[in-house]
Design a protein around this motif. Structure first.
Motif, PDB file in Angstrom:
ATOM      1  N   SER A 260       2.405  -3.114  -3.103  1.00 43.49           N
ATOM      2  CA  SER A 260       1.347  -3.901  -4.070  1.00 43.49           C
ATOM      3  C   SER A 260       1.049  -2.715  -5.223  1.00 43.49           C
ATOM      4  O   SER A 260       0.978  -1.579  -4.867  1.00 43.49           O
ATOM      5  N   ARG A 261       0.642  -3.126  -6.175  1.00 42.97           N
ATOM      6  CA  ARG A 261       0.271  -2.322  -7.555  1.00 42.97           C
ATOM      7  C   ARG A 261      -0.907  -2.659  -8.094  1.00 42.97           C
ATOM      8  O   ARG A 261      -1.243  -3.971  -8.221  1.00 42.97           O
TER       9      ARG A 261
ATOM     10  N   ASN B 223      11.612   3.141  -3.104  1.00 44.80           N
ATOM     11  CA  ASN B 223      11.669   1.852  -3.559  1.00 44.80           C
ATOM     12  C   ASN B 223      10.496   1.845  -4.227  1.00 44.80           C
ATOM     13  O   ASN B 223      10.114   1.360  -5.445  1.00 44.80           O
ATOM     14  N   ALA B 224       9.240   2.032  -3.586  1.00 45.92           N
ATOM     15  CA  ALA B 224       7.784   1.805  -4.190  1.00 45.92           C
ATOM     16  C   ALA B 224       7.592   2.648  -5.138  1.00 45.92           C
ATOM     17  O   ALA B 224       6.903   2.680  -6.205  1.00 45.92           O
TER      18      ALA B 224
ATOM     19  N   GLU C 130      -1.280  -6.718  -7.728  1.00 50.33           N
ATOM     20  CA  GLU C 130      -0.016  -7.272  -7.991  1.00 50.33           C
ATOM     21  C   GLU C 130       0.820  -6.979  -6.837  1.00 50.33           C
ATOM     22  O   GLU C 130       1.385  -6.138  -6.406  1.00 50.33           O
TER      23      GLU C 130
ATOM     24  N   PHE D 107       8.326   1.979  -8.821  1.00 50.80           N
ATOM     25  CA  PHE D 107       7.156   1.154  -9.343  1.00 50.80           C
ATOM     26  C   PHE D 107       6.346   1.969 -10.396  1.00 50.80           C
ATOM     27  O   PHE D 107       5.780   1.559 -11.210  1.00 50.80           O
TER      28      PHE D 107
ATOM     29  N   THR E  60      -0.979  -9.967   3.474  1.00 50.76           N
ATOM     30  CA  THR E  60      -0.857 -10.149   1.990  1.00 50.76           C
ATOM     31  C   THR E  60      -2.488 -10.427   1.231  1.00 50.76           C
ATOM     32  O   THR E  60      -2.448 -10.000   0.115  1.00 50.76           O
TER      33      THR E  60
ATOM     34  N   LEU F 269       4.103  -6.584  -5.104  1.00 48.66           N
ATOM     35  CA  LEU F 269       5.609  -6.551  -5.340  1.00 48.66           C
ATOM     36  C   LEU F 269       6.510  -6.814  -4.341  1.00 48.66           C
ATOM     37  O   LEU F 269       7.580  -7.323  -4.637  1.00 48.66           O
ATOM     38  N   ARG F 270       6.189  -6.795  -3.110  1.00 48.93           N
ATOM     39  CA  ARG F 270       7.166  -7.191  -2.039  1.00 48.93           C
ATOM     40  C   ARG F 270       6.023  -7.631  -0.958  1.00 48.93           C
ATOM     41  O   ARG F 270       4.964  -6.757  -0.694  1.00 48.93           O
TER      42      ARG F 270
ATOM     43  N   VAL G 282       0.299   2.486  -6.890  1.00 46.41           N
ATOM     44  CA  VAL G 282       1.051   1.701  -5.707  1.00 46.41           C
ATOM     45  C   VAL G 282       0.588   1.882  -4.268  1.00 46.41           C
ATOM     46  O   VAL G 282       0.343   3.024  -3.930  1.00 46.41           O
TER      47      VAL G 282
END
Length: 276
Positions: free
Chosen positions: A269-270, A42-43, A225, A46, A216, A227-228, A178
């Motif tokens: 995160s990205r 999933n990551a 950024e 991105f 986080t 993302l999850r 990512v």
């Protein structure tokens, strides 16, 4: 003193056996094929499709004996995602030596050519890697598409060096790269180490386990950024076959009624494509 205790723990023969494929728990092998695999795929979605097609450069910090990284390389190959280079780091020389041996046992010769393991602390990844590889720090920056860490970043929080770690991850990633971090959830009430310590007459010093918000926060502070940011996963790394099957069967219900109490915290995160 706390750092010395962790060093002794993660250089012991018994601890190393917990993190090698042949002797690790049934649970961790299951997670690498299921829960963690889904998180990684999933990551990686991105990342731009062109990047995935041309090949990605990946790094795992706190890799231990390399079990997760080696599995990831094989899994990505089976998914048709080319890995042009992979690098694993850990603060324990014994873990890194074991990782190099494990790689020879589980990867084909052509895959070994693009794989490196180096001793480096999570809190000083770039400087330690620069010294270990005898390269300039500038050549390491903006060089990885995908960085991950499993059950390791909490030690940075324990030492109050989490921003140092995340800052180096940010600098190691290419714009748009990512990062995936998986670690213990402080709201899960039944960690075996905590239960064992509860019944000890002389309590052992435990590593600080942050909240999801604490995991986080440094990523937000360093410009990522997010993302999850969520809790997931009910299967213990050390679970046997019966426990793994039982808990995985119960997971959909547990996620509905008590997701915040799951075993793991996840932050994906990205790095922005345009860095100011």
């Amino acid at each position: 003193m706390q750092t010395d205790a962790f060093f002794r723990e993660y250089t012991s023969h018994g601890e190393i056996l917990k993190y090698t494929k042949a002797t690790a728990g049934f649970g961790i092998n299951y997670l690498l094929e299921h829960d963690y695999k889904l998180v990684y795929l999933n990551a990686l979605n991105f990342l731009p499709r062109q990047t995935r097609e041309h090949g990605i450069r990946i790094m795992e910090f706190g890799c231990g004996t390399g079990m997760n990284l080696l599995h990831l390389i094989s899994m990505l190959k089976s998914e048709g995602i080319r890995v042009t280079s992979a690098l694993g780091t850990d603060f324990s020389p014994a873990m890194i030596e074991t990782a190099r041996r494990e790689a020879k046992n589980y990867l084909r010769k052509q895959d070994l050519q693009n794989l490196e393991f180096h001793v480096a602390k999570n809190e000083s990844l770039i400087s330690d890697l620069s010294g270990s590889r005898a390269t300039e720090e500038s050549t390491l920056k903006n060089s990885f598409h995908f960085v991950l860490g499993v059950n390791t970043i909490r030690y940075c929080h324990d030492a109050k060096r989490q921003r140092d770690c995340v800052r180096d991850i940010f600098n190691l990633l290419v714009p748009g790269g990512v990062c995936v971090v998986i670690d213990m959830n402080n709201r899960f009430p039944l960690f075996r180490s905590d239960l064992k310590n509860h019944f000890r007459r002389q309590k052992e010093k435990q590593c600080y386990v942050p909240s999801l918000e604490e995991y986080t926060e440094p990523f937000v502070q360093e410009g990522f950024e997010v993302l999850r940011s969520e809790h997931f996963c009910w299967v213990p790394h050390s679970a046997g076959g019966f426990m793994t099957r039982l808990v995985s069967w119960m997971s959909p219900v547990l996620n509905k009624v008590a997701r915040s109490r799951a075993m793991r915290s996840l932050v994906v995160s990205r790095k922005p494509t345009t860095v100011t």
